[in-house]
Design an enzyme around this catalytic site. Structure first.
Site, PDB file in Angstrom:
ATOM      1  N   ASN A   1     -17.577  25.111  16.669  1.00 42.98           N
ATOM      2  CA  ASN A   1     -16.778  26.228  16.179  1.00 42.98           C
ATOM      3  C   ASN A   1     -17.236  26.764  14.821  1.00 42.98           C
ATOM      4  O   ASN A   1     -16.890  27.878  14.445  1.00 42.98           O
ATOM      5  CB  ASN A   1     -15.308  25.791  16.082  1.00 42.98           C
ATOM      6  CG  ASN A   1     -14.449  26.835  15.413  1.00 42.98           C
ATOM      7  OD1 ASN A   1     -14.115  27.867  15.987  1.00 42.98           O
ATOM      8  ND2 ASN A   1     -14.084  26.585  14.154  1.00 42.98           N
TER       9      ASN A   1
ATOM     10  N   GLY B   1     -15.970  22.970  11.882  1.00 37.86           N
ATOM     11  CA  GLY B   1     -15.161  24.034  11.279  1.00 37.86           C
ATOM     12  C   GLY B   1     -13.725  23.938  11.734  1.00 37.86           C
ATOM     13  O   GLY B   1     -13.048  24.949  11.953  1.00 37.86           O
TER      14      GLY B   1
ATOM     15  N   TYR C   1     -24.844  38.295  13.287  1.00 36.53           N
ATOM     16  CA  TYR C   1     -23.749  37.605  13.976  1.00 36.53           C
ATOM     17  C   TYR C   1     -23.906  37.723  15.492  1.00 36.53           C
ATOM     18  O   TYR C   1     -23.795  36.726  16.224  1.00 36.53           O
ATOM     19  CB  TYR C   1     -22.420  38.197  13.519  1.00 36.53           C
ATOM     20  CG  TYR C   1     -21.197  37.497  14.039  1.00 36.53           C
ATOM     21  CD1 TYR C   1     -20.768  36.296  13.472  1.00 36.53           C
ATOM     22  CD2 TYR C   1     -20.451  38.032  15.091  1.00 36.53           C
ATOM     23  CE1 TYR C   1     -19.637  35.651  13.944  1.00 36.53           C
ATOM     24  CE2 TYR C   1     -19.316  37.390  15.565  1.00 36.53           C
ATOM     25  CZ  TYR C   1     -18.911  36.202  14.989  1.00 36.53           C
ATOM     26  OH  TYR C   1     -17.791  35.554  15.465  1.00 36.53           O
ATOM     27  N   ALA C   2     -24.188  38.939  15.971  1.00 36.86           N
ATOM     28  CA  ALA C   2     -24.339  39.146  17.412  1.00 36.86           C
ATOM     29  C   ALA C   2     -25.505  38.335  17.961  1.00 36.86           C
ATOM     30  O   ALA C   2     -25.411  37.736  19.040  1.00 36.86           O
ATOM     31  CB  ALA C   2     -24.530  40.631  17.715  1.00 36.86           C
ATOM     32  N   ALA C   3     -26.612  38.300  17.217  1.00 35.42           N
ATOM     33  CA  ALA C   3     -27.772  37.533  17.671  1.00 35.42           C
ATOM     34  C   ALA C   3     -27.444  36.051  17.768  1.00 35.42           C
ATOM     35  O   ALA C   3     -27.844  35.366  18.720  1.00 35.42           O
ATOM     36  CB  ALA C   3     -28.949  37.755  16.717  1.00 35.42           C
TER      37      ALA C   3
ATOM     38  N   GLY D   1       1.915  15.983   9.660  1.00 33.67           N
ATOM     39  CA  GLY D   1       2.856  14.872   9.803  1.00 33.67           C
ATOM     40  C   GLY D   1       2.239  13.723  10.567  1.00 33.67           C
ATOM     41  O   GLY D   1       1.086  13.340  10.318  1.00 33.67           O
TER      42      GLY D   1
ATOM     43  N   ARG E   1      -9.750  25.321   9.617  1.00 35.05           N
ATOM     44  CA  ARG E   1      -9.240  26.657   9.284  1.00 35.05           C
ATOM     45  C   ARG E   1      -9.466  27.606  10.458  1.00 35.05           C
ATOM     46  O   ARG E   1     -10.277  27.347  11.352  1.00 35.05           O
ATOM     47  CB  ARG E   1      -9.928  27.211   8.038  1.00 35.05           C
ATOM     48  CG  ARG E   1     -11.409  27.474   8.191  1.00 35.05           C
ATOM     49  CD  ARG E   1     -12.055  27.928   6.893  1.00 35.05           C
ATOM     50  NE  ARG E   1     -13.468  28.233   7.057  1.00 35.05           N
ATOM     51  CZ  ARG E   1     -13.948  29.430   7.410  1.00 35.05           C
ATOM     52  NH1 ARG E   1     -13.108  30.426   7.652  1.00 35.05           N
ATOM     53  NH2 ARG E   1     -15.253  29.623   7.523  1.00 35.05           N
TER      54      ARG E   1
ATOM     55  N   SER F   1     -18.843  34.671  20.984  1.00 36.15           N
ATOM     56  CA  SER F   1     -18.066  35.875  20.666  1.00 36.15           C
ATOM     57  C   SER F   1     -18.454  36.979  21.625  1.00 36.15           C
ATOM     58  O   SER F   1     -19.620  37.073  22.051  1.00 36.15           O
ATOM     59  CB  SER F   1     -18.322  36.335  19.231  1.00 36.15           C
ATOM     60  OG  SER F   1     -17.776  37.621  18.999  1.00 36.15           O
TER      61      SER F   1
ATOM     62  N   ILE G   1      -9.574  38.307  17.106  1.00 40.92           N
ATOM     63  CA  ILE G   1      -8.532  37.307  16.960  1.00 40.92           C
ATOM     64  C   ILE G   1      -7.994  37.373  15.537  1.00 40.92           C
ATOM     65  O   ILE G   1      -8.764  37.497  14.573  1.00 40.92           O
ATOM     66  CB  ILE G   1      -9.063  35.891  17.262  1.00 40.92           C
ATOM     67  CG1 ILE G   1      -9.743  35.861  18.638  1.00 40.92           C
ATOM     68  CG2 ILE G   1      -7.930  34.872  17.210  1.00 40.92           C
ATOM     69  CD1 ILE G   1      -8.860  36.250  19.813  1.00 40.92           C
TER      70      ILE G   1
END
Length: 246
Positions: A91, A13, A156-158, A52, A16, A143, A189
């Site tokens: 990530n 990931g 998400y927490a799990a 660049g 982005r 997190s 963030i």
């Protein structure tokens, strides 16, 4: 602040959000970065073009980290292309928020598949490369939500708590080989991952943060570089919170 000259770093990931910032930080520190992404070709190649000359050391790979077969194919290609691997940053992550009683089964499963299972599959593939060199760094982007929990984020927490537990077990298995496995646990963030939050909810979250602001991607990337560095050689199975004091 850190020297990663000649080191190879995989950032899942990595095109982005926080992953993009981590990729840029490693490139600035001299690393060769392999950034993975799941779907958006245009965004990934636009990111590479925007770098660049630094973009010469960025290699893009597209696949689904939640698919064991695609992860296996990635590592076969990796070994045929690069000599060594020093760092893996897990990530890749998604959110599909809903209160528990209304959460569709597919949303529960998809978040776990990408955030947790994807981290395991990638770590498993990287460990065989680390073993050859008796050196390696794995950093899971967990997190603070995995610790404190937030309403509507049971999945998400799990997944994030699971990353921490997984790292504690795996770090004990590979420590004697010079491999460390740690977690960075960001709080709020300022990225597109929280860009869909209502304005009033954002204000309320900022009130909860002792520093009274959301963190920046660069502040998270600095923590990742530290745990990925040779200077962090006696830290493993640990979690570093970047939360502004939550």
């Amino acid at each position: 602040m850190f020297d990663f000259e000649g080191q190879h770093v995989i950032v899942t990931g990595g095109t982005r959000g926080i992953g993009k910032g981590i990729t840029e930080a490693f490139l600035d520190a001299g690393a060769i970065v392999i950034a993975t992404y799941a779907s958006n070709d245009d965004a990934a190649f636009a990111f590479k073009d925007s770098l660049g000359e630094l973009g010469d050391n960025l290699h893009l790979r597209k696949f689904d980290v939640s698919s064991p077969s695609e992860v296996e194919d990635f590592f076969i290609d990796y070994e045929n292309t690069f000599d060594t691997l020093e760092v893996l940053v897990n990530n890749s992550g998604i959110r599909k928020d809903n209160i528990g009683m209304l959460m569709p089964e597919e949303d529960w499963q998809r978040v776990l598949d990408i955030n947790l299972s994807g981290s395991f599959y990638m770590t498993k593939g990287a460990l065989s490369l680390f073993m050859k060199g008796r050196y390696g760094r794995v950093i899971n982007m967990s997190s603070v939500g995995g610790n404190i929990g937030l309403p509507g984020q049971a999945n998400y927490a799990a997944s994030k708590a699971g990353q921490v537990a997984m790292s504690k077990s795996l770090s004990k298995e590979v420590g004697k080989k010079g491999i460390t496995i740690n977690n960075v646990c960001p709080g709020f963030i300022d990225t597109e991952l929280i860009g869909d939050l209502p304005e009033e909810q954002v204000k309320e979250y900022k009130k909860q943060v002792p520093l009274k602001r959301f963190g920046t991607v660069a502040e998270v990337a600095h923590a990742v570089l530290f745990l990925a560095s040779k200077e962090a050689s006696y830290i493993t199975g640990a979690s570093l919170e970047v939360t502004g004091g939550l």
